[in-house]
Scaffold this motif. Structure first.
Motif, PDB file in Angstrom:
ATOM      1  N   SER A 123      -5.179   7.322  -5.839  1.00 54.08           N
ATOM      2  CA  SER A 123      -3.996   8.628  -6.622  1.00 54.08           C
ATOM      3  C   SER A 123      -4.538   9.674  -7.201  1.00 54.08           C
ATOM      4  CB  SER A 123      -3.388   7.924  -8.177  1.00 54.08           C
ATOM      5  OG  SER A 123      -4.040   7.865  -8.261  1.00 54.08           O
ATOM      6  N   GLN A 159      -4.078  -4.187  -0.656  1.00 54.23           N
ATOM      7  CA  GLN A 159      -3.281  -4.143  -2.327  1.00 54.23           C
ATOM      8  C   GLN A 159      -3.362  -2.608  -1.267  1.00 54.23           C
ATOM      9  OE1 GLN A 159      -1.924  -4.386  -4.980  1.00 54.23           O
ATOM     10  NE2 GLN A 159      -2.653  -6.234  -4.759  1.00 54.23           N
ATOM     11  N   SER A 160      -4.608  -1.315  -1.376  1.00 55.27           N
ATOM     12  CA  SER A 160      -3.423  -0.158  -1.259  1.00 55.27           C
ATOM     13  C   SER A 160      -4.112  -0.020   0.412  1.00 55.27           C
ATOM     14  CB  SER A 160      -4.538   1.776  -1.881  1.00 55.27           C
ATOM     15  OG  SER A 160      -6.046   1.102  -2.076  1.00 55.27           O
ATOM     16  N   ASN A 161      -4.858  -0.529   1.123  1.00 57.89           N
ATOM     17  CA  ASN A 161      -5.437  -0.510   2.635  1.00 57.89           C
ATOM     18  C   ASN A 161      -5.078  -2.196   2.949  1.00 57.89           C
ATOM     19  OD1 ASN A 161      -6.449   2.463   2.063  1.00 57.89           O
ATOM     20  ND2 ASN A 161      -7.994   1.152   0.354  1.00 57.89           N
ATOM     21  N   ALA A 188       2.723   4.011  -0.773  1.00 58.64           N
ATOM     22  CA  ALA A 188       2.414   4.598  -2.597  1.00 58.64           C
ATOM     23  C   ALA A 188       3.489   5.386  -3.518  1.00 58.64           C
ATOM     24  CB  ALA A 188       1.096   5.527  -2.855  1.00 58.64           C
ATOM     25  N   TRP A 222       0.674  -1.276   0.434  1.00 59.01           N
ATOM     26  CA  TRP A 222      -0.224  -0.211  -0.416  1.00 59.01           C
ATOM     27  C   TRP A 222       0.719   1.958  -0.066  1.00 59.01           C
ATOM     28  CZ3 TRP A 222       1.921   1.797   4.491  1.00 59.01           C
ATOM     29  CH2 TRP A 222       1.762   0.554   5.662  1.00 59.01           C
ATOM     30  N   ARG A 272      -2.967   5.090   3.773  1.00 60.71           N
ATOM     31  CA  ARG A 272      -2.790   6.350   2.698  1.00 60.71           C
ATOM     32  C   ARG A 272      -4.148   7.913   2.978  1.00 60.71           C
ATOM     33  NH1 ARG A 272      -1.555   8.132  -3.970  1.00 60.71           N
ATOM     34  NH2 ARG A 272      -0.068  10.672  -3.114  1.00 60.71           N
TER      35      ARG A 272
END
Length: 476
Positions: free
Chosen positions: A367, A169-171, A37, A35, A187
């Motif tokens: 993003s 993935q992002s969390n 970035a 996750w 993020r």
């Protein structure tokens, strides 16, 4: 557990040197996380936004909640961001020694500061800290700058066994029993996060297609008196549900028809859009707004051609999709815009064992700036995202040796069925506005080309196949 939650309200910011103690460990550990970035750029330092001892460090098990900014150099094409660095949410466990079953969660052993001689690890792997988070939500606890809220109409039992979801993935997510899933955002940005805002609005409208939030975690930062930071959302766990992407690939591999499921998914999408239109204001996009939209699409195409030169032969045809939309706007046509999902694809959909579809993950594209993700947009953007997802599934499997020969027809059937289902529930077939739909699908395919070229070059032929189709004078 209740005692631990209510008494652990000291702030670790009173401990000098805490961040310096963690700095060398985080520089190594943070960039390795899925996750994170800022991959490909070194971390030059950290600054502390917030830190709270959820469980005190002088106990057998300490639990630190941190919001930290990771400072990195800008890439040559990157403009200065609104904030000096990305802010990340970290939950760090602190023990004298780490039990063997937690060895994969190890972050490191600080050699200086208040954590010297202790072991620091990713706390979400540990059931005890996970229990503390759920108990805080049950009790609507305030712990330092952290605020735990809940929907009092939903029961949250305290005996649910937690487990960390590894395919993230992002969390990051924790599942409690088979009852709830706690999504912790990694993020963090200030402001109203659509991943909480939109499910709450849909719950007020009685829309059963999106799990209603049972609880949420906020940070009220003393140095930022504006909107609270949304840190996490607790929602019902859809037991036995299948991820739409995995389900589509399984059906493809067996050569099974998926159009019935696609039609049902189209109906579910339309129901969510209709409920969002009732819950939140709609706006009309006229010539000025559409010119800005087309300008953004055209700029992304120009940048993409510079990044992926193989796009160059198709650029005029792709640009014609955007020009056609601008021409309609200049002739006086208008479009309705509303709040939408913003990042809709098969992986954001779950189908229950009974065949009912649910939509999840309303965060939008992480993003993009939060303000942009919260703007009203035409529903065609969500539809285009799903059409691209069907196309992706078909072409992804076709690259394998065991793919059935009828894969191309599979994608076309799914795309048509999805639009038909959408029309059945929403009253308007997305295909009746082909110029708008083509423009959004073209914009999405261009984004995919850049992404694959940078991260998965072997997948580049998948969006390039769509580029060749979309660059034709008439939408196929």
């Amino acid at each position: 557990m209740s005692e631990a939650v209510t008494r652990s309200t000291h702030s670790a910011s009173t401990r000098p040197g805490l961040l310096a103690s963690l700095d060398p460990l985080l520089r190594e550990w943070l960039p390795r996380q899925r996750w994170f970035a800022g991959k490909g750029r070194p971390v030059t330092g950290f600054s502390l936004v917030s830190v709270t001892e959820v469980l005190p460090l002088n106990s057998r098990l300490g639990l630190l909640h941190l919001l930290v900014r990771a400072h990195q150099p800008l890439v040559p094409t990157q403009s200065a961001p609104a904030h000096p660095a990305d802010c990340y949410q970290l939950l760090l466990g602190v023990r004298e020694t780490l039990p063997p079953h937690l060895a994969p969660a190890l972050i490191g052993h600080p050699t200086q500061g208040p954590l010297a001689g202790l072991t620091v690890y990713e706390a979400l792997h540990d059931p005890r800290p996970a229990d503390v988070l759920l108990e805080a939500l049950r009790e609507r606890a305030h712990i330092g700058e952290l605020r735990f809220e809940r929907d009092m109409t939903q029961e949250i039992r305290g005996d649910l066994v937690p487990r960390l979801v590894t395919a993230e993935q992002s969390n990051s997510s924790l599942v409690y029993g088979d009852t709830f899933i706690l999504k912790l955002l990694r993020r963090i940005v200030p402001g109203i996060n659509p991943d909480l805002e939109l499910p709450l609005a849909l719950a007020r409208e009685g829309c059963a297609r999106v799990p209603a939030p049972a609880g949420w975690v906020l940070a009220d930062l003393a140095d930022d008196p504006g909107d609270p930071y949304v840190l996490g959302v607790l929602q019902p766990f859809l037991q036995g549900a299948s991820d739409g992407w995995d389900l589509a690939l399984r059906e493809l591999a067996k050569g099974e028809d998926f159009s019935g499921a696609a039609r049902a998914l189209g109906r579910a999408t339309a129901e969510v859009h209709t409920a969002l239109a009732r819950a939140l204001p709609e706006v009309t996009m006229g010539r000025a707004q559409m010119e800005l939209l087309v300008e953004g699409m055209t700029e992304r195409l120009t940048a993409a051609v510079q990044t992926v030169p193989s796009l160059l032969p198709y650029a005029p045809g792709l640009r014609s999709a955007f020009d056609a939309l601008a021409d309609l706007a200049s002739e006086g046509q208008t479009w309705t815009a509303q709040r939408i999902h913003g990042d809709l694809h098969l992986g954001q959909c779950l189908r229950s064992p009974s065949g009912s579809w649910s939509l999840i993950d309303f965060e939008g594209e992480p993003s993009k700036p939060l303000a942009e993700r919260r703007l009203p947009q035409p529903t065609a953007r969500d539809v285009a995202g799903m059409l691209r997802s069907f196309d992706y599934a078909a072409h992804s499997l076709r690259a394998g040796a065991t793919a059935p020969s009828a894969v191309p027809g599979w994608a076309d059937a799914c795309r048509a069925a999805y639009c038909s289902g959408y029309a059945e529930a929403g009253g308007r077939d997305p295909r009746t506005d082909p110029v708008l739909l083509r423009a959004y699908e073209t914009d999405k395919a261009i984004y995919e080309v850049v992404y694959e070229a940078r991260h998965r070059p072997d997948w580049l032929p998948v969006p390039m196949a769509a580029v060749r189709r979309l660059a034709l004078p008439e939408p196929s």
